[in-house]
Motif scaffolding. Sequence first.
Motif, PDB file in Angstrom:
ATOM      1  N   ASP A  67      -4.308   2.565  -2.352  1.00  0.00           N
ATOM      2  CA  ASP A  67      -3.880   3.428  -1.166  1.00  0.00           C
ATOM      3  C   ASP A  67      -2.844   2.540  -0.339  1.00  0.00           C
ATOM      4  O   ASP A  67      -3.250   1.609   0.347  1.00  0.00           O
ATOM      5  CB  ASP A  67      -5.057   3.566  -0.477  1.00  0.00           C
ATOM      6  N   PRO A  68      -1.583   3.064  -0.611  1.00  0.00           N
ATOM      7  CA  PRO A  68      -0.445   2.263   0.082  1.00  0.00           C
ATOM      8  C   PRO A  68      -0.620   2.577   1.741  1.00  0.00           C
ATOM      9  O   PRO A  68       0.119   1.464   2.284  1.00  0.00           O
ATOM     10  CB  PRO A  68       0.858   2.936  -0.390  1.00  0.00           C
ATOM     11  N   THR A  69      -1.367   3.362   2.251  1.00  0.00           N
ATOM     12  CA  THR A  69      -1.492   3.430   3.717  1.00  0.00           C
ATOM     13  C   THR A  69      -2.430   2.525   4.298  1.00  0.00           C
ATOM     14  O   THR A  69      -2.420   2.193   5.302  1.00  0.00           O
ATOM     15  CB  THR A  69      -1.910   4.774   4.073  1.00  0.00           C
ATOM     16  N   ASP A  70      -3.363   1.842   3.395  1.00  0.00           N
ATOM     17  CA  ASP A  70      -4.366   0.921   3.610  1.00  0.00           C
ATOM     18  C   ASP A  70      -3.654  -0.588   3.883  1.00  0.00           C
ATOM     19  O   ASP A  70      -3.215  -0.887   2.806  1.00  0.00           O
ATOM     20  CB  ASP A  70      -5.472   0.768   2.975  1.00  0.00           C
ATOM     21  N   GLU A  71      -3.613  -0.722   4.870  1.00  0.00           N
ATOM     22  CA  GLU A  71      -2.934  -2.065   5.351  1.00  0.00           C
ATOM     23  C   GLU A  71      -3.966  -3.243   5.606  1.00  0.00           C
ATOM     24  O   GLU A  71      -3.548  -4.475   6.245  1.00  0.00           O
ATOM     25  CB  GLU A  71      -1.989  -2.083   6.420  1.00  0.00           C
ATOM     26  N   THR A  72      -5.226  -2.759   5.292  1.00  0.00           N
ATOM     27  CA  THR A  72      -6.355  -4.227   5.612  1.00  0.00           C
ATOM     28  C   THR A  72      -6.135  -5.054   4.536  1.00  0.00           C
ATOM     29  O   THR A  72      -5.537  -4.920   3.571  1.00  0.00           O
ATOM     30  CB  THR A  72      -7.568  -3.505   5.670  1.00  0.00           C
ATOM     31  N   SER A  73      -6.739  -6.188   4.735  1.00  0.00           N
ATOM     32  CA  SER A  73      -6.693  -7.426   3.617  1.00  0.00           C
ATOM     33  C   SER A  73      -7.291  -7.154   2.383  1.00  0.00           C
ATOM     34  O   SER A  73      -6.940  -7.599   1.491  1.00  0.00           O
ATOM     35  CB  SER A  73      -7.107  -8.663   4.338  1.00  0.00           C
ATOM     36  N   ALA A  74      -8.135  -6.069   2.781  1.00  0.00           N
ATOM     37  CA  ALA A  74      -9.271  -5.587   1.547  1.00  0.00           C
ATOM     38  C   ALA A  74      -8.502  -4.881   0.467  1.00  0.00           C
ATOM     39  O   ALA A  74      -8.494  -4.516  -0.609  1.00  0.00           O
ATOM     40  CB  ALA A  74     -10.352  -4.968   1.912  1.00  0.00           C
ATOM     41  N   ALA A  75      -7.237  -4.230   1.025  1.00  0.00           N
ATOM     42  CA  ALA A  75      -6.542  -3.337   0.291  1.00  0.00           C
ATOM     43  C   ALA A  75      -5.701  -4.157  -0.740  1.00  0.00           C
ATOM     44  O   ALA A  75      -4.892  -3.332  -1.895  1.00  0.00           O
ATOM     45  CB  ALA A  75      -5.685  -2.284   1.344  1.00  0.00           C
TER      46      ALA A  75
END
Length: 171
Positions: A67-75
């Motif tokens: 998911d390119p919109t997820d900017e968390t470290s888990a992404a």
Amino acid sequence: MTVFLVHGFRWHRQNIRIHIILNNIDDAAPEYMMAKQSTEALNENFNKLFPQIMNNLPALQFIEPYDPTDETSAATTQPYCFVSDLVERSEAYLDVTAVMNKGVKAVQWDALADLRDKLAPGEKIGWYVVHNGDEERAMSMRAGKGEEDGSTTGSQSSRKLSGKFKQLMKK
């Protein structure tokens, strides 16, 4: 938004990393298995290790959620990728029933089960819907820039460092 309907099994990322390291697969990126170079390198490795299995899995692919919109470290890394013998890609809609009704040949299913037993024992083989919002992950922009300005890519840099390390070890 790209969605894939895949027939396969989950291969956990830590096991992918271990396989790549133990088999010295320089061209495979464990965090980016859908990359053409990673897919080719792993398929070549599997053909060497498991030729009888791979004869029945000519279209093996590695599909991973992203998911390119997820900017968390888990992404930055997903816990697994799907090792798939059948993949249907959809940009808008997909008749899931029609795809699943095509079925999987018994010899192909058995080969996938054998591969699963080697890579991810105990994982379920089945049909999965996988969302990947950016198959290329903007890697081509970074790679293109490195080629233009003469800088090296990560793979090239690690090879240079590896060579220097070997020279130091000889001393």
